[in-house]
Structures are given as structure tokens and as C-alpha cells.
Design an enzyme around this catalytic site. Structure first.
Site, PDB file in Angstrom:
ATOM      1  N   THR A 181       0.806  -1.222   0.000  1.00  0.00           N
ATOM      2  CA  THR A 181       0.000   0.000   0.000  1.00  0.00           C
ATOM      3  C   THR A 181       0.839   1.271   0.000  1.00  0.00           C
ATOM      4  O   THR A 181       0.321   2.342  -0.303  1.00  0.00           O
ATOM      5  CB  THR A 181      -0.912   0.035   1.250  1.00  0.00           C
ATOM      6  OG1 THR A 181      -0.085  -0.064   2.411  1.00  0.00           O
ATOM      7  CG2 THR A 181      -1.922  -1.100   1.228  1.00  0.00           C
ATOM      8  N   SER A 196       2.843  -5.059   3.338  1.00  0.00           N
ATOM      9  CA  SER A 196       1.843  -5.234   4.395  1.00  0.00           C
ATOM     10  C   SER A 196       1.577  -6.722   4.605  1.00  0.00           C
ATOM     11  O   SER A 196       1.961  -7.543   3.780  1.00  0.00           O
ATOM     12  CB  SER A 196       0.522  -4.559   4.002  1.00  0.00           C
ATOM     13  OG  SER A 196       0.689  -3.196   3.747  1.00  0.00           O
ATOM     14  N   GLY A 197       0.869  -7.025   5.679  1.00  0.00           N
ATOM     15  CA  GLY A 197       0.464  -8.400   5.937  1.00  0.00           C
ATOM     16  C   GLY A 197       0.824  -8.886   7.330  1.00  0.00           C
ATOM     17  O   GLY A 197       0.871 -10.089   7.572  1.00  0.00           O
ATOM     18  N   GLY A 198       1.053  -7.952   8.251  1.00  0.00           N
ATOM     19  CA  GLY A 198       1.409  -8.314   9.619  1.00  0.00           C
ATOM     20  C   GLY A 198       0.335  -9.114  10.333  1.00  0.00           C
ATOM     21  O   GLY A 198       0.622  -9.782  11.320  1.00  0.00           O
ATOM     22  N   TRP A 247       4.803  -0.918   5.913  1.00  0.00           N
ATOM     23  CA  TRP A 247       3.815  -0.402   4.947  1.00  0.00           C
ATOM     24  C   TRP A 247       3.727   1.118   4.864  1.00  0.00           C
ATOM     25  O   TRP A 247       2.776   1.638   4.248  1.00  0.00           O
ATOM     26  CB  TRP A 247       2.457  -1.040   5.177  1.00  0.00           C
ATOM     27  CG  TRP A 247       1.948  -1.153   6.578  1.00  0.00           C
ATOM     28  CD1 TRP A 247       2.180  -2.183   7.444  1.00  0.00           C
ATOM     29  CD2 TRP A 247       1.079  -0.252   7.271  1.00  0.00           C
ATOM     30  NE1 TRP A 247       1.521  -1.971   8.633  1.00  0.00           N
ATOM     31  CE2 TRP A 247       0.836  -0.792   8.553  1.00  0.00           C
ATOM     32  CE3 TRP A 247       0.475   0.966   6.945  1.00  0.00           C
ATOM     33  CZ2 TRP A 247       0.027  -0.175   9.507  1.00  0.00           C
ATOM     34  CZ3 TRP A 247      -0.338   1.591   7.881  1.00  0.00           C
ATOM     35  CH2 TRP A 247      -0.546   1.013   9.146  1.00  0.00           C
ATOM     36  N   ASN A 265       3.758  -4.837  13.708  1.00  0.00           N
ATOM     37  CA  ASN A 265       3.606  -5.770  14.815  1.00  0.00           C
ATOM     38  C   ASN A 265       4.085  -7.163  14.446  1.00  0.00           C
ATOM     39  O   ASN A 265       4.116  -7.541  13.278  1.00  0.00           O
ATOM     40  CB  ASN A 265       2.138  -5.838  15.224  1.00  0.00           C
ATOM     41  CG  ASN A 265       1.240  -6.256  14.072  1.00  0.00           C
ATOM     42  OD1 ASN A 265       0.829  -5.422  13.284  1.00  0.00           O
ATOM     43  ND2 ASN A 265       0.953  -7.545  13.961  1.00  0.00           N
ATOM     44  N   ASP A 307      -0.704  -4.890  19.028  1.00  0.00           N
ATOM     45  CA  ASP A 307      -0.945  -4.436  17.644  1.00  0.00           C
ATOM     46  C   ASP A 307      -0.478  -2.997  17.436  1.00  0.00           C
ATOM     47  O   ASP A 307      -1.046  -2.274  16.625  1.00  0.00           O
ATOM     48  CB  ASP A 307      -2.425  -4.574  17.255  1.00  0.00           C
ATOM     49  CG  ASP A 307      -2.645  -4.262  15.778  1.00  0.00           C
ATOM     50  OD1 ASP A 307      -1.723  -4.490  14.981  1.00  0.00           O
ATOM     51  OD2 ASP A 307      -3.732  -3.771  15.422  1.00  0.00           O
ATOM     52  N   ARG A 334       3.052   4.597  17.730  1.00  0.00           N
ATOM     53  CA  ARG A 334       1.705   4.071  17.935  1.00  0.00           C
ATOM     54  C   ARG A 334       1.553   3.620  19.395  1.00  0.00           C
ATOM     55  O   ARG A 334       0.455   3.579  19.924  1.00  0.00           O
ATOM     56  CB  ARG A 334       1.473   2.905  16.959  1.00  0.00           C
ATOM     57  CG  ARG A 334       0.057   2.406  16.903  1.00  0.00           C
ATOM     58  CD  ARG A 334      -0.240   1.760  15.558  1.00  0.00           C
ATOM     59  NE  ARG A 334      -1.250   0.717  15.652  1.00  0.00           N
ATOM     60  CZ  ARG A 334      -1.725   0.042  14.614  1.00  0.00           C
ATOM     61  NH1 ARG A 334      -1.272   0.302  13.388  1.00  0.00           N
ATOM     62  NH2 ARG A 334      -2.629  -0.903  14.758  1.00  0.00           N
ATOM     63  N   TRP A 477      -7.718  10.989  11.981  1.00  0.00           N
ATOM     64  CA  TRP A 477      -6.910  10.178  11.052  1.00  0.00           C
ATOM     65  C   TRP A 477      -6.359  11.067   9.937  1.00  0.00           C
ATOM     66  O   TRP A 477      -6.302  10.667   8.780  1.00  0.00           O
ATOM     67  CB  TRP A 477      -7.759   9.039  10.473  1.00  0.00           C
ATOM     68  CG  TRP A 477      -8.037   7.986  11.495  1.00  0.00           C
ATOM     69  CD1 TRP A 477      -8.951   8.042  12.507  1.00  0.00           C
ATOM     70  CD2 TRP A 477      -7.380   6.718  11.641  1.00  0.00           C
ATOM     71  NE1 TRP A 477      -8.905   6.888  13.262  1.00  0.00           N
ATOM     72  CE2 TRP A 477      -7.960   6.063  12.753  1.00  0.00           C
ATOM     73  CE3 TRP A 477      -6.372   6.078  10.930  1.00  0.00           C
ATOM     74  CZ2 TRP A 477      -7.537   4.797  13.171  1.00  0.00           C
ATOM     75  CZ3 TRP A 477      -5.963   4.814  11.350  1.00  0.00           C
ATOM     76  CH2 TRP A 477      -6.554   4.184  12.457  1.00  0.00           C
TER      77      TRP A 477
END
Lengths: 575, 239
Positions: A181, A196-198, A247, A265, A307, A334, A477
Site C-alpha cells: 500500500t 503489508s500483511g502483519g 507499509w 507488529n 498491535d 503508535r 486520522w
């Protein structure tokens, strides 16, 4: 390519389920190629990459629009993207040509002054894809091409003047849970991309492709393999499915030739499932651009169980400490801490960190290394529920912070007063599927809290928060743009307002209500002496889910935010 | 396959190979309409075009929808009447599923259909993933009861929002939940959307018992998967 070979290419593409469809093309006359020199020293009128400059500031040196006249800002043109879901990409502008990407990986090339469409690239996703986060965060420009990473884990290079595909490279297999992304990062003939894909049992990496051919130059995993430093922080084979995605676009220090990426994460989410520090999850990782070698790291929190992806790249800012100027790396985590680190040729040093939102997990930071100690009651385990703050969406999620050298302040789009309760469960790895291993997560408010979204302004030299704006019962956001006119622009709230703040005081000086919520990165550019502010609106993905929960916590009906992407461009009247 | 026809409708080029298999290649209206061959998808004229379309059909496009007739063989074929249901994952992957394997009120089980004649499990595409769950039969809607075996119901395991797997189960409300964007579906009432962004219900799969084991009683009712804006990849096929 003749007609017949073109047709065979189409056939092959259809068999693969991938179709690219450039639109009717007017093309770009006299496209100005993007050189390394231009990327290192971008002209004030241009916005050539995700955050405009390699340091990640999100700052435009244009000052025609300022605190004294911004109240007169008006829309100049708009265009629909034809897509729904979360529009997050900045309008990227090179000498009057604008490039925007959308969910599902379309690219629009536009005349940035008039809004005329120049070309469009559309991509058809494979039928069986899982679009976990249907979004994209922009192109990279380099040479005569525009580069985009895709949800089906390709990088596609387009002729920046015509939109025609020059090359396309499969970086990973989307069936294995990978997707892409982030905007690529272009440096010295390399197109660097993260993944991505954690939440799906991937093994994260950053890859560098040859800008001319698309061939892979290096691929550096963010989880070390057997025999590599840090592999022993993973039990058994857990490193193979341990996450650590990348990402959000990295930043770059040309002097050290190092690029800095944040990692996400570990998987599954609960640390009990993989005892150890789990390097390099939830870390800042420095790579040598030439070789891909990892030259340093700082792990913000070990054995992550919350997360809290720390994917946002650190911002390169000189910090004054004890009268000395320190080359800093600044990261609003985060995990709710604001991290000040030092970039060095031999690694990354820890300077300081402190919470910028309600936080109840860390009990202490090691003063030398910054390594946190945890309150065990705030760490979810297998079969053990825990409530922790900030929530799993974090004090700041992916929307980039910004730094303004004129005001000297660092601006953070924050969400405060939210907590998450969850417990771990055993989870079986199934290739490509969700690999999280928790029960249904519950969100709660800190007792007595009256707001969630915030815009915070920090003086990094003094460590003081100078001002803060609260967004009431809306989460925030909004990616941030700041300008030499002393302004801070962002949307980010479900009420669809796009706002300009006085960067010194936090006063709202202008706002416009757009068609949908704004999670796009705003940018600024100039053409023929006129400064413009540009942003994509288009609500969706995590912002939408977050607001649904916040609505419920305050006892409000669900905020209705119609979706649909629109590019908005503003300027002062009479310019 | 034989080439039967091509049609042009509002910029959508539909290549119809058989009544069962329709490939829709969506292009911008202007490109296809003016047939100026500017686009890689622009189709050449007359004989050349026919050869291309025949080639498109001949390769089968490796798409699950290319073969849809009942009882069609192939791991990517959709579930057909009389298919047995087998565990998709775990230690019992490939084993037939009996009603007693699904305890009332517990989370969904992932299954694939299996051709009862050949024993081939139709796991060639994740679009064939099925979620099975056992809910209180007294709470079923009339339409759902007609598809159920007692309280056991079956739906597509692919979310209609963006295609994620329906892996979560909300025990407090007995609903499916998608882990990606928290769309919720009520299995007792046709898997209608009861929360989150999903645009429509999960496709339902009618069930029956064959020799005491769960089997498919008919095709998916509804659309499997999600729809890309501006492009209906499975349009007209009822999947």
C-alpha cells in the site's frame, strides 16, 4: 510491441487475472525528468514524493498562503476518482503535472492548474484477492517514470508522460498474505518498497528494484533468518510467519546513504505465542541503500502484544540537546510515546522518549537504551485478558506527523483516551489467512474523557507540548501538511472538515467541508506564481472502523460518512 | 469451448464463450467504443478479433467461474449438488463433516466441497471456502431454515466487502465477523449484514444430509466475493 504481441500480452495478463487499462491519453508534453539532485533539493513549487522531501517533514517552503490570508482560500477545481474506500495518497506534483493514486491502484495524471485529465491507469485485481486495506499512498517519481506498489504485491512502472506500463515486477505472492500500500521510495536508481500483511503471517521486508528494469537489486527481511543476528529472538520457526511489515514509506539521509523504515507488529498478536524480543518487529530499521544491509535498529517495544505497528518512518530533524545539535530521528509512536533518537553512521542512539497520550503499559524506560519495562497486568496473554492504553489503533496510527522549520514545531495527529481489552487465543497458521490469535477486541474510554482526536504541537528542543487542539468525539486520522506560511493543514475527522491551523497557536483559521472524510496526505505546489493546497478526500478502512467504535463509546449514533474519492485543489482568489 | 457471440454494451466488452462462462473485460467506454486500438484491451477487428476471443476461451482463463455446470469436475469448480463437505484446515483437513462435529453456538468451521464421485476436494480457489456454523434452529428465518440441516447453516467464507476470510465469531451475539473491517453477518437470517461496511450478505449454500454427513443441496445463492468499483468481475454468474 506489435499488435499481435500486444494481444498475447493481454491474454497473459487476463490469465493471471491482471489487466491494466490506461485511459484516453492526452499525455504530458516536455515532461521534466526527476533526478536524484531534484529529489535531494526539490524546487519549492514541487511535491515530488510522499512527504515532499527525504527527511519526511511534510513541509512546503511556499508562503503565498499564510496565516493572514488563508481565510480566503477557495476551491479551484475538483475531480472524482471513481473509487470508494480510504483515499490516503498525496497529490504528487512535478512541474504542473499531478499524480494521484487511489484504492485498487488506479493512477490519475492531471494538469495541476486546471484539473484536466492527462491519463489514467486502472488495475484489475485478481478475483481471489483479500483486500485487507484497500488503499494506496502514492507514486514515486524518478527519471521519466511513475512507480506504484499494488495490492496484489506488484510494483508497476508507468511512463510518467503517457501512463503506459514500462515494466511490472511481482515482488511477492499475494496468496501468502502479502499486499502493498505504501508509496515507493526512489534513491540512486533504486525503487524501494515495503510490504503489508502483519496480520497474515508474512515475513516482512524492504525490497529495492532497479528503476529501469524492475529487477530486484536487494531484498532485506525485517525478521532475521537462521544464522543472522536476532534470529534467536524467535522460538522455533516462528520467524517465518512473524510479521514485521513495512507499509509506510521510509525516509532517507543522503549523507549517510541510509534509509530508515518503521516495522509493524509481530504475528500472532500475542507475545506469549512467540517468547522473545522478536527482532525487528515494532522497530526503526536502517538500511544501506546500496546493499540493503541492515546498519542499525532501535526496537520501540519488544515482544509486542498490542498491535502497535511502528511503521511510520522516523522524521529527520536536527535537535538541540545540551547546547549541541544532534542529527535526530523523531517518531510519534503508535505505542503513545514520542521518541527522540540519534542517527549515526554506526547505528541508532537513544536520546529521550515520553508519552504524548494516555499510556499505561510501560513502567520505565532504560535511560541508556530506551528499552521499556512492562506492567504485566497490561500485557495480554494466551487466555489472559488485559486492558491497555492507548488502544490498538495507537496514539498515532499511520497518518504522518510533520515538522515546520519556521515555527520550529513538530505536529502530531493523535488519538487519546482510548484503550483496548483483548485476550490471546491459540491460532493455527493458514497461508494467507488472518493470523492474529485474539478474541473479539473491545474498545473503551479512559474514565472521564471528553475527547479522542487531537492535533498536538511539540517543541522538540525543550520537550514541551506547546499547544493542542481537541476534536471532541471524533477520532483523528488526518495526515499533516505544514507550510512556510506558518500553517498546518489536515482533515482526518468524520465530520468531513478540512482545516488550516495557525502553526504557532493552534487557532483554526480556515475550514472547508468536503464530500467525504479526509485521510489523504495534503500537499502544496505552485504554478506560475500561484500556490495551491491539494488533498484527496475519501473515507474508509481503519478510520471508518475507529469512528464507529468511538461513536458507540460516547453513546452517539453512527456518524454517516459517505464514501467516494475526490481530489480537491484550493488557492487564494485573484491569484 | 466454442465461440458463440460477442456483445458490446456501454463500454463493456463481454466475451461469451459458453452460456456458462462469461468473461467481462471492463475498459473505459471511450476506448472500447472507438476501437482505435490505443489500449492493450482494445480488440482488433473481424477475423483477428475472433481468433483472440477464441484464444481467450480456449485457455479457460484459469478462473473458477469458467466451469460452473452442476457436478463439474475440477478443484476450482464451485460447489455442486451432492458434494460432500470436508474440513478445510487443521488435523482433520479433508475429512467429511458430520452434524455432530459442529457444536451448537461455537465458532464457524471452514470447509471445502468435495466431488463425491472423484473424491477431489474443490480447494483450487479460496472462493470455494465455506463457513459452517450450528445455531439455534428455533431462531432461523424461514428462508434460512429451508437451506439448513437442523440449525447447521453454510455460507461463503469470503467477505463481500473486500474479500477477506470470515474467520471471527462474536460469541455474545452469535454472528460472523470479518477481521479486516468488522463487518458482521447474522447466520440465522441469511447472513444479512448487521454491522460494518459490507454491502450485502454472504452467499448462502443449501445443505442436506447424505449418509449422515453434510452435503451440498444446491448452488451458492447470491454473489461470492466482493465487487471492484467500476468492474463487476463475476457479474451475471450468480456467484
Amino acid at each position: 510491441m506489435n499488435d499481435r504481441s500486444r494481444l498475447y500480452s493481454v491474454l497473459a495478463a487476463l490469465v493471471l487475472g491482471l489487466v491494466w487499462i490506461p485511459g484516453a491519453s492526452q499525455g504530458v508534453a516536455d515532461y521534466n525528468p526527476v533526478t536524484d539532485e531534484r529529489l535531494r533539493n526539490p524546487e519549492p513549487e514541487n511535491w515530488l514524493m510522499f512527504r515532499r522531501s527525504y527527511d519526511g517533514w511534510g513541509y512546503s517552503p511556499l508562503d503565498q498562503i499564510d496565516t493572514g490570508n488563508v481565510a480566503g482560500l477557495e476551491p479551484v477545481w475538483t475531480v472524482s476518482t471513481g473509487m470508494t474506500e480510504g483515499h490516503q495518497a498525496p497529490p504528487i506534483v512535478n512541474d504542473g503535472v499531478m499524480y494521484v493514486t487511489t484504492p485498487l491502484n488506479s493512477v490519475l495524471a492531471l494538469d495541476a492548474a486546471t484539473g484536466d485529465t492527462l491519463w489514467q491507469y486502472r488495475r484489475q485485481m485478481p478475483f481471489d484477492i483479500r483486500l485487507g486495506h484497500p488503499t494506496n499512498r502514492g507514486v514515486a517519481l524518478y527519471g521519466d517514470k511513475a512507480y506504484m506498489s499494488t495490492s496484489d504485491t506488484n510494483v508497476v512502472a508507468l511512463d510518467a508522460a503517457t501512463g503506459e506500463v514500462v515494466w511490472e515486477t511481482v515482488v511477492e505472492d499475494y496468496n501468502g498474505g502479502y499486499y502493498m500500500t505504501g508509496a515507493p521510495l526512489a534513491v540512486n536508481g533504486r525503487i524501494m518498497v515495503g510490504v503489508s500483511g502483519g496480520e497474515r503471517g508474512i515475513r516482512g521486508f524492504v525490497a529495492a528494484l532497479d528503476s529501469e528494469t524492475g529487477e530486484e537489486i536487494w531484498k532485506s527481511y525485517t525478521i532475521p533468518g537462521p544464522g543472522e543476528f536476532g534470529n534467536d529472538t524467535w522460538p522455533g520457526d516462528s520467524w517465518q510467519t512473524g510479521g514485521a511489515p513495512t507499509w509506510v514509506t521510509g525516509t532517507y539521509d543522503p549523507d549517510l546513504n541510509q534509509t530508515y523504515w518503521g516495522t509493524g507488529n509481530p504475528g500472532p498478536w500475542i507475545g506469549d505465542a512467540r517468547p522473545g524480543d522478536n527482532l525487528y518487529t515494532n522497530s526503526l530499521v536502517a538500511f544501506d541503500v546500496g546493499s540493503g544491509e541492515i546498519t542499525g535498529y532501535h526496537q520501540y517495544h519488544w515482544n509486542g502484544s498490542w498491535d502497535w505497528d511502528e511503521v511510520s518512518a522516523p522524521v529527520l530533524i536536527d535537535i538541540t540537546r545540551d547546547g549541541q545539535t544532534v542529527p535526530g530521528l523523531v517518531h510519534a509512536g503508535r505505542n503513545g510515546y514520542l521518541w527522540l533518537l540519534e542517527r549515526r553512521s554506526d547505528g541508532i542512539g537513544f536520546i529521550d522518549a515520553e508519552p504524548y497520550v494516555n499510556h499505561n503499559v510501560f513502567t520505565r524506560l532504560d535511560p541508556e537504551t530506551g528499552r521499556p519495562e512492562y506492567d504485566p497486568e497490561r500485557k495480554p496473554g494466551l487466555g489472559k485478558s488485559a486492558t491497555f492504553c492507548p488502544s490498538l489503533h495507537g496514539g498515532k496510527n499511520w497518518p504522518p506527523a510533520a515538522y515546520n522549520p519556521v515555527t520550529g514545531l513538530f505536529y502530531i495527529p493523535a488519538n487519546d483516551n482510548l484503550c483496548t481489552t483483548m485476550a490471546g487465543e491459540e491460532v493455527e497458521y493458514r497461508r494467507g489467512q488472518q493470523f492474529v490469535g485474539t478474541d473479539i477486541r473491545e474498545t473503551s474510554l479512559v474514565e472521564g474523557a471528553d475527547h479522542v482526536g487531537e492535533l498536538q504541537a511539540w517543541n522538540l528542543d525543550t520537550g514541551e507540548r506547546v499547544w493542542m487542539h481537541e476534536f471532541g468525539e471524533f477520532s483523528n486520522w488526518g495526515p499533516i501538511l505544514t507550510t512556510a506560511g506558518g500553517l498546518v493543514f489536515l482533515g482526518g475527522t468524520a465530520d468531513r472538515w478540512f482545516r488550516a491551523f495557525d502553526g504557532m497557536t493552534g487557532e483554526i483559521l480556515w475550514q472547508a467541508r468536503l464530500n467525504s472524510g479526509i485521510t489523504g496526505v495534503p500537499s502544496s505546489f505552485a504554478i506560475d506564481g500561484v500556490q495551491y493546497i491539494a488533498v484527496q478526500s475519501g473515507w474508509g478502512v481503519d478510520a471508518a472502523g475507529s469512528q464507529r467504535r468511538v461513536d458507540g463509546l460516547f453513546g452517539n449514533p453512527e456518524t454517516i460518512v459517505p464514501q467516494g474519492g475526490v481530489v480537491w485543489v484550493f488557492a487564494l482568489p485573484g491569484q | 469451448m466454442t465461440l458463440r457471440d460477442t456483445v458490446m454494451v456501454q463500454g463493456v466488452m463481454a466475451v461469451q464463450c459458453t452460456p456458462e462462462a462469461t468473461i467481462i473485460a471492463r475498459a473505459t467506454g471511450a476506448q472500447v467504443a472507438d476501437e482505435q486500438d490505443k489500449s492493450p484491451l482494445a480488440v482488433p477487428r473481424s477475423g483477428e478479433r475472433r481468433r483472440v476471443l477464441r484464444a481467450l476461451c480456449a485457455v479457460g482463463l484459469a478462473l473458477p467461474m469458467a466451469s460452473r455446470a452442476q457436478g463439474a469436475s475440477g478443484a476450482a469448480s464451485p460447489p455442486a449438488e451432492n458434494d460432500q463437505l470436508v474440513f478445510a484446515f487443521g488435523e482433520r483437513a479433508g475429512e467429511a463433516i458430520a452434524p455432530d462435529d459442529l457444536a451448537l453456538g461455537t465458532e464457524q468451521v471452514f470447509a471445502y466441497p468435495m466431488d463425491p464421485l472423484t473424491g477431489e476436494v474443490r480447494n483450487g480457489t479460496r472462493l470455494n471456502q465455506i463457513v459452517l456454523v450450528h445455531v439455534d434452529p428455533a431462531g432461523l428465518s424461514e428462508q434460512t431454515r429451508a437451506r439448513a440441516v437442523d440449525g447447521i447453516v453454510a455460507y461463503s467464507g469470503v467477505c463481500t466487502h473486500t474479500g477477506c476470510d470470515i474467520t471471527d465469531w462474536d460469541t455474545s451475539s452469535n454472528r460472523f465477523q470479518c477481521p479486516c473491517h468488522e463487518s458482521q453477518f447474522d447466520p440465522s437470517d441469511g447472513a444479512r449484514v448487521v454491522g460494518g461496511p459490507a454491502p450485502w450478505q454472504l452467499a448462502a449454500l443449501p445443505l442436506k444430509l447424505v449418509d449422515g454427513l453434510l452435503a451440498v443441496a444446491g448452488e451458492f445463492e447470491g454473489r461470492v466475493g466482493f465487487m471492484q468499483p467500476g468492474l463487476d468481475p463475476l457479474g451475471g454468474l450468480g456467484r
